[in-house]
Scaffold this motif. Structure first.
Motif, PDB file in Angstrom:
ATOM      1  N   ALA A 208       0.841  -0.545   0.204  1.00 26.12           N
ATOM      2  CA  ALA A 208       0.208  -0.202  -0.196  1.00 26.12           C
ATOM      3  C   ALA A 208       0.279   1.654   0.033  1.00 26.12           C
ATOM      4  O   ALA A 208       0.733   2.383  -1.029  1.00 26.12           O
ATOM      5  CB  ALA A 208      -0.950   0.050   0.611  1.00 26.12           C
ATOM      6  N   ALA A 209       2.403   0.964   0.713  1.00 23.56           N
ATOM      7  CA  ALA A 209       3.307   2.188   0.585  1.00 23.56           C
ATOM      8  C   ALA A 209       3.402   2.667  -0.703  1.00 23.56           C
ATOM      9  O   ALA A 209       3.863   4.017  -1.196  1.00 23.56           O
ATOM     10  CB  ALA A 209       3.991   2.173   1.591  1.00 23.56           C
ATOM     11  N   ALA A 213       2.931   6.243  -3.047  1.00 19.23           N
ATOM     12  CA  ALA A 213       4.100   7.005  -2.948  1.00 19.23           C
ATOM     13  C   ALA A 213       4.375   7.182  -4.793  1.00 19.23           C
ATOM     14  O   ALA A 213       4.732   7.860  -5.608  1.00 19.23           O
ATOM     15  CB  ALA A 213       5.051   5.936  -2.701  1.00 19.23           C
ATOM     16  N   LYS A 214       3.478   5.489  -5.895  1.00 21.83           N
ATOM     17  CA  LYS A 214       4.185   5.559  -7.175  1.00 21.83           C
ATOM     18  C   LYS A 214       2.764   5.702  -7.945  1.00 21.83           C
ATOM     19  O   LYS A 214       2.416   5.801  -9.203  1.00 21.83           O
ATOM     20  CB  LYS A 214       5.307   4.497  -7.527  1.00 21.83           C
ATOM     21  CG  LYS A 214       5.826   4.735  -6.559  1.00 21.83           C
ATOM     22  CD  LYS A 214       6.634   4.922  -7.016  1.00 21.83           C
ATOM     23  CE  LYS A 214       8.451   5.726  -6.539  1.00 21.83           C
ATOM     24  NZ  LYS A 214       9.110   5.934  -6.255  1.00 21.83           N
ATOM     25  N   TYR A 219       2.923   2.093  -8.802  1.00 24.52           N
ATOM     26  CA  TYR A 219       3.588   1.141  -8.432  1.00 24.52           C
ATOM     27  C   TYR A 219       4.111  -0.626  -9.251  1.00 24.52           C
ATOM     28  O   TYR A 219       4.645  -0.926  -8.411  1.00 24.52           O
ATOM     29  CB  TYR A 219       2.460   0.851  -7.115  1.00 24.52           C
ATOM     30  CG  TYR A 219       1.398  -0.186  -7.348  1.00 24.52           C
ATOM     31  CD1 TYR A 219       2.014  -1.839  -7.454  1.00 24.52           C
ATOM     32  CD2 TYR A 219       0.618  -0.081  -8.421  1.00 24.52           C
ATOM     33  CE1 TYR A 219       0.681  -2.522  -7.166  1.00 24.52           C
ATOM     34  CE2 TYR A 219      -0.429  -1.209  -8.288  1.00 24.52           C
ATOM     35  CZ  TYR A 219      -0.820  -2.145  -7.913  1.00 24.52           C
ATOM     36  OH  TYR A 219      -1.274  -3.452  -8.211  1.00 24.52           O
ATOM     37  N   LEU A 220       3.364  -0.523  -9.960  1.00 25.25           N
ATOM     38  CA  LEU A 220       3.467  -2.094 -10.152  1.00 25.25           C
ATOM     39  C   LEU A 220       5.592  -1.775 -11.090  1.00 25.25           C
ATOM     40  O   LEU A 220       5.970  -2.855 -11.308  1.00 25.25           O
ATOM     41  CB  LEU A 220       2.307  -2.350 -11.370  1.00 25.25           C
ATOM     42  CG  LEU A 220       1.845  -3.370 -10.725  1.00 25.25           C
ATOM     43  CD1 LEU A 220       0.482  -3.887 -11.926  1.00 25.25           C
ATOM     44  CD2 LEU A 220       2.103  -3.639 -10.285  1.00 25.25           C
ATOM     45  N   ASP A 221       5.164  -0.492 -11.751  1.00 28.95           N
ATOM     46  CA  ASP A 221       6.487  -0.657 -12.914  1.00 28.95           C
ATOM     47  C   ASP A 221       7.147  -0.733 -11.693  1.00 28.95           C
ATOM     48  O   ASP A 221       8.354  -1.256 -11.645  1.00 28.95           O
ATOM     49  CB  ASP A 221       6.538   1.022 -13.474  1.00 28.95           C
ATOM     50  CG  ASP A 221       5.516   1.040 -15.080  1.00 28.95           C
ATOM     51  OD1 ASP A 221       5.174  -0.257 -14.941  1.00 28.95           O
ATOM     52  OD2 ASP A 221       5.115   1.876 -14.982  1.00 28.95           O
ATOM     53  N   LYS A 347       5.858  12.221   8.312  1.00 32.08           N
ATOM     54  CA  LYS A 347       4.562  11.483   7.429  1.00 32.08           C
ATOM     55  C   LYS A 347       4.384  10.245   6.864  1.00 32.08           C
ATOM     56  O   LYS A 347       5.294  10.445   5.715  1.00 32.08           O
ATOM     57  CB  LYS A 347       5.377  13.542   6.654  1.00 32.08           C
ATOM     58  CG  LYS A 347       6.923  12.165   6.236  1.00 32.08           C
ATOM     59  CD  LYS A 347       7.209  13.664   5.270  1.00 32.08           C
ATOM     60  CE  LYS A 347       9.337  13.562   5.013  1.00 32.08           C
ATOM     61  NZ  LYS A 347      10.150  14.411   4.213  1.00 32.08           N
ATOM     62  N   PRO A 348       3.695   9.960   7.652  1.00 35.00           N
ATOM     63  CA  PRO A 348       3.674   8.220   6.651  1.00 35.00           C
ATOM     64  C   PRO A 348       2.700   8.329   5.097  1.00 35.00           C
ATOM     65  O   PRO A 348       2.707   9.985   4.925  1.00 35.00           O
ATOM     66  CB  PRO A 348       2.923   7.883   7.743  1.00 35.00           C
ATOM     67  CG  PRO A 348       2.083   8.875   8.622  1.00 35.00           C
ATOM     68  CD  PRO A 348       2.992  10.045   8.725  1.00 35.00           C
ATOM     69  N   ILE A 349       2.839   7.207   4.369  1.00 36.49           N
ATOM     70  CA  ILE A 349       2.738   7.470   3.265  1.00 36.49           C
ATOM     71  C   ILE A 349       1.303   6.935   3.202  1.00 36.49           C
ATOM     72  O   ILE A 349       0.399   5.257   4.319  1.00 36.49           O
ATOM     73  CB  ILE A 349       3.513   6.612   2.623  1.00 36.49           C
ATOM     74  CG1 ILE A 349       5.063   7.477   2.106  1.00 36.49           C
ATOM     75  CG2 ILE A 349       2.516   6.439   1.045  1.00 36.49           C
ATOM     76  CD1 ILE A 349       5.627   5.958   1.751  1.00 36.49           C
ATOM     77  N   ASN A 350      -0.116   7.636   3.062  1.00 33.49           N
ATOM     78  CA  ASN A 350      -1.500   7.306   3.345  1.00 33.49           C
ATOM     79  C   ASN A 350      -2.313   6.933   2.213  1.00 33.49           C
ATOM     80  O   ASN A 350      -1.892   6.871   1.274  1.00 33.49           O
ATOM     81  CB  ASN A 350      -1.819   7.984   4.138  1.00 33.49           C
ATOM     82  CG  ASN A 350      -1.686   8.395   5.927  1.00 33.49           C
ATOM     83  OD1 ASN A 350      -1.623   7.773   6.216  1.00 33.49           O
ATOM     84  ND2 ASN A 350      -1.151  10.316   5.863  1.00 33.49           N
ATOM     85  N   VAL A 351      -2.933   5.983   2.061  1.00 32.59           N
ATOM     86  CA  VAL A 351      -3.798   5.686   1.340  1.00 32.59           C
ATOM     87  C   VAL A 351      -4.863   5.707   2.064  1.00 32.59           C
ATOM     88  O   VAL A 351      -5.129   4.273   2.947  1.00 32.59           O
ATOM     89  CB  VAL A 351      -3.604   3.788   0.390  1.00 32.59           C
ATOM     90  CG1 VAL A 351      -3.981   3.300  -0.427  1.00 32.59           C
ATOM     91  CG2 VAL A 351      -2.070   4.427  -0.329  1.00 32.59           C
TER      92      VAL A 351
END
Length: 373
Positions: A208-209, A213-214, A219-221, A347-351
């Protein structure tokens, strides 16, 4: 070090259910004289004037295989309530959830602990839980709720982050990577071990991070680049951290691992002033762990009391040293080492939880095809 949400293959029908029953273990650690409050609050949901909630003197707690609680606290719960507790631990949070879904028509227990925010939507949608509004939940924890259904009560939280073995990098005269982008650089080839998100809660949190982020499908790339750079995916946290990671007791070959921001606090040698490891706080995803009453429970009253017990001060203050997560009770006393060695990310990555719930299965399917093949 044992972390919640650890080892975790996916599960298969009656054979695994039988294995689950054989796998029940009673969490045991050092004794404590603290006596938690176990008063029950009025439930919402299951049970009414015409159909009272079920009740018995036995309580089965279904949890992940890294659940740990000082034994004297469980004994105190039994003394206070007259309810004998049995812990059943089949594997990681993903394994727990899959087992509960498989056994929906014949519940495996009364209360579950350890479903996290990456799996919460699936648990609620599957109809395996009964609502309970715990009056003992502090106001400060309101923002940690999975949704407004009261199906899951937040108990603890923490940050899933990359961890680095500082000694390894110093010995090899290589800078510790600071970001997700650094991991695909050639100098970090074959250094990273991650958990499989199909069955591991920290593995899914890290996936999820990367989505946060991507982006999707970017994110798959990114994972394709990680694969080309030698990332190793294993079944769960225990194998990744305790076997493959070089910075812990297993002394494995890989100096980078997906673990927790709290992990470095437990890698400080006696008498030392710094940890052997470091959490990379720009790579973190905030994870929340929940407890919930299992639908069809034979002891709904006891399940609610156990959730209140998990929110009691003695248990909340036991969680950091036993399960390495932050308690949801904001005024609970934390180990002094955490201030220095276990800060949360600023600053955590949030989804969004709704996005995780809607896309999780597709993310995992696509990740598996890309990384496992």
């Amino acid at each position: 070090m044992i972390r919640p949400g650890s080892s975790h293959p996916t599960r298969r029908g009656a054979t695994l259910i039988a294995s689950l029953l054989l796998a029940g273990t009673l969490a045991a650690c050092n004794s404590s004289s603290d006596s938690p409050s176990t008063s029950s609050t009025s439930p919402s949901g299951a049970g009414s004037a015409s159909t009272p909630p079920t009740e018995s003197t036995e309580l089965t707690v279904v949890t992940h295989d890294s659940f740990a609680l000082t034994e004297s606290l469980t004994k105190q719960f039994t003394e206070d309530t007259g309810i004998k507790v049995t812990y059943v631990a089949p594997g990681d949070a993903g394994t727990v959830l899959n087992q509960l879904i498989l056994a929906k028509d014949s519940p495996l227990g009364d209360v579950v602990f350890g479903i996290d925010n990456t799996f919460a939507g699936r648990a609620i949608e599957a109809g395996i839980l009964s609502p309970y509004a715990a009056a003992s939940l502090p106001d400060s924890a309101a923002e940690l709720r999975a949704d407004d259904s009261e199906m899951l009560t937040p108990i603890d939280y923490g940050d899933v982050c990359l961890n680095a073995d500082k000694g390894w990098f110093e010995e090899h005269k290589l800078a510790i990577p600071a970001s997700l982008d650094d991991l695909v650089k050639p100098e970090y080839k074959d250094l990273l071990v991650v958990e499989n998100p199909a069955s591991s809660s920290p593995g899914l949190a890290f996936l999820a991070a990367t989505v946060g982020a991507k982006g999707d499908p970017g994110y798959l790339d990114y994972w394709g680049q990680l694969k080309d750079n030698g990332v190793k995916a294993v079944k769960g946290w225990t194998e990744a951290y305790s076997t493959e990671f070089s910075g812990s007791s297993g002394k494995g070959p890989r100096p980078l691992v997906v673990s927790y921001a709290t992990s470095p606090a437990f890698e400080v040698p006696d008498g030392a002033k710094e940890s052997k490891t470091e959490a990379l706080l720009d790579t973190c995803f905030r994870q929340v762990e929940y407890a919930g009453v299992i639908a069809g429970s034979q002891n709904e009253v006891g399940a609610r009391k156990f959730i209140d017990f998990l929110l009691s001060t003695p248990v909340q203050e036991d969680i950091p040293s036993q399960m390495y997560m932050y308690p949801v009770q904001s005024d609970a006393t934390l180990p002094k080492e955490w201030v220095e060695f276990a800060p949360l990310s600023t600053k955590p990555i949030n989804v969004p939880a709704a996005e995780i719930s809607a896309k999780r299965d597709q993310w995992i399917k696509d990740w598996t095809a890309k990384v496992i093949g």
